[in-house]
Design a protein around this motif. Structure first.
Motif, mmCIF file in Angstrom:
data_model
loop_
_atom_site.group_PDB
_atom_site.id
_atom_site.type_symbol
_atom_site.label_atom_id
_atom_site.label_comp_id
_atom_site.label_asym_id
_atom_site.label_seq_id
_atom_site.Cartn_x
_atom_site.Cartn_y
_atom_site.Cartn_z
ATOM 1 N N PRO A 115 16.446 5.959 -27.212
ATOM 2 C CA PRO A 115 16.483 5.664 -28.860
ATOM 3 C C PRO A 115 15.394 4.540 -29.250
ATOM 4 C CG PRO A 115 18.435 4.711 -27.300
ATOM 5 C CD PRO A 115 17.484 5.586 -26.234
ATOM 6 N N LEU A 116 15.166 4.787 -30.500
ATOM 7 C CA LEU A 116 14.051 4.398 -30.979
ATOM 8 C C LEU A 116 14.263 2.871 -31.461
ATOM 9 C CD1 LEU A 116 10.885 5.040 -31.792
ATOM 10 C CD2 LEU A 116 11.934 5.966 -34.141
ATOM 11 N N TRP A 117 13.419 1.973 -31.149
ATOM 12 C CA TRP A 117 13.751 0.665 -31.540
ATOM 13 C C TRP A 117 12.596 -0.050 -32.306
ATOM 14 C CZ3 TRP A 117 18.274 -2.032 -29.995
ATOM 15 C CH2 TRP A 117 18.980 -1.255 -29.089
ATOM 16 N N LEU A 118 12.744 -0.841 -33.339
ATOM 17 C CA LEU A 118 11.859 -1.590 -33.878
ATOM 18 C C LEU A 118 11.819 -3.057 -33.554
ATOM 19 C CD1 LEU A 118 9.821 -1.902 -36.346
ATOM 20 C CD2 LEU A 118 11.521 -2.160 -37.863
ATOM 21 N N VAL A 119 10.814 -3.500 -32.815
ATOM 22 C CA VAL A 119 10.809 -5.068 -32.294
ATOM 23 C C VAL A 119 9.816 -5.565 -33.307
ATOM 24 C CG1 VAL A 119 10.333 -6.428 -30.350
ATOM 25 C CG2 VAL A 119 11.100 -4.218 -29.812
ATOM 26 N N ASP A 146 5.265 -15.202 -30.954
ATOM 27 C CA ASP A 146 6.218 -16.165 -30.327
ATOM 28 C C ASP A 146 7.289 -15.051 -29.835
ATOM 29 O OD1 ASP A 146 8.667 -17.874 -29.729
ATOM 30 O OD2 ASP A 146 8.804 -18.508 -31.696
ATOM 31 N N LEU A 147 7.344 -14.752 -28.504
ATOM 32 C CA LEU A 147 7.953 -13.622 -27.908
ATOM 33 C C LEU A 147 9.441 -13.944 -27.709
ATOM 34 C CD1 LEU A 147 5.619 -11.861 -25.456
ATOM 35 C CD2 LEU A 147 6.755 -10.915 -27.601
ATOM 36 N N ARG A 148 9.773 -15.395 -27.617
ATOM 37 C CA ARG A 148 11.013 -15.876 -27.498
ATOM 38 C C ARG A 148 12.165 -15.520 -28.593
ATOM 39 N NH1 ARG A 148 11.985 -20.376 -23.581
ATOM 40 N NH2 ARG A 148 10.000 -20.265 -22.193
ATOM 41 N N ASN A 149 11.544 -15.663 -29.876
ATOM 42 C CA ASN A 149 12.113 -15.404 -30.912
ATOM 43 C C ASN A 149 12.059 -13.779 -31.602
ATOM 44 O OD1 ASN A 149 13.331 -17.942 -31.306
ATOM 45 N ND2 ASN A 149 11.298 -18.611 -31.921
ATOM 46 N N ALA A 150 11.751 -13.198 -30.725
ATOM 47 C CA ALA A 150 11.638 -11.623 -31.265
ATOM 48 C C ALA A 150 12.945 -10.912 -31.282
ATOM 49 C CB ALA A 150 10.889 -10.867 -30.056
ATOM 50 N N SER A 151 13.179 -10.024 -31.886
ATOM 51 C CA SER A 151 14.281 -9.332 -32.160
ATOM 52 C C SER A 151 14.154 -7.738 -32.341
ATOM 53 C CB SER A 151 14.820 -9.725 -33.858
ATOM 54 O OG SER A 151 13.940 -9.165 -34.819
ATOM 55 N N ALA A 152 15.063 -6.917 -31.661
ATOM 56 C CA ALA A 152 14.871 -5.639 -31.771
ATOM 57 C C ALA A 152 16.220 -4.984 -32.439
ATOM 58 C CB ALA A 152 14.937 -5.255 -30.305
ATOM 59 N N VAL A 153 15.674 -3.967 -33.521
ATOM 60 C CA VAL A 153 16.743 -3.357 -34.112
ATOM 61 C C VAL A 153 16.711 -1.731 -33.760
ATOM 62 C CG1 VAL A 153 17.442 -2.765 -36.643
ATOM 63 C CG2 VAL A 153 16.797 -4.746 -36.010
ATOM 64 N N LEU A 154 17.957 -1.187 -33.469
ATOM 65 C CA LEU A 154 18.000 0.018 -33.198
ATOM 66 C C LEU A 154 17.639 1.007 -34.237
ATOM 67 C CD1 LEU A 154 18.749 2.233 -31.021
ATOM 68 C CD2 LEU A 154 20.975 1.953 -31.698
#
Length: 98
Positions: A35-39, A88-96
């Motif tokens: 799957p493709l994710w937007l991080v 700030d990698l701790r607050n990163a988010s990933a959306v499918l």
């Protein structure tokens, strides 16, 4: 007529085809089927301005996508694009994506 693309045909296989040697190869599937994710990773400039840097990643899970984006965030090209901003990698988010 070609436009800078290699000719179609058989593609060479990667040198190593084990899951431990190729991170994108898991459970027998190649990464282009993942799957493709937007991080999105938050950034902070030295003068206090905030922003984000985004990465498009193919991965099986959100955790894998964020780990891959974290590796990409440390590449020279990503650092140059951030223009010195801290990530700030701790607050990163990933959306499918799809």
């Amino acid at each position: 007529m070609t436009i800078g693309l290699p000719p179609a045909g058989a593609r060479p296989r990667p040198a190593a085809t084990t899951a431990s040697a190729v991170p994108a190869l898991r459970s027998g599937r190649l990464a282009h089927h993942h799957p493709l994710w937007l991080v999105t990773v938050p950034t902070t400039h030295h003068d206090g301005r905030t922003g984000t840097q985004s990465f498009v990643v193919r991965a099986l899970t959100a955790q894998d996508a964020m780990a891959d984006a974290g590796r990409r965030a440390h590449d020279d090209s990503a650092r140059t694009r951030r223009r010195g901003a801290r990530i700030d990698l701790r607050n990163a988010s990933a959306v499918l994506h799809r």
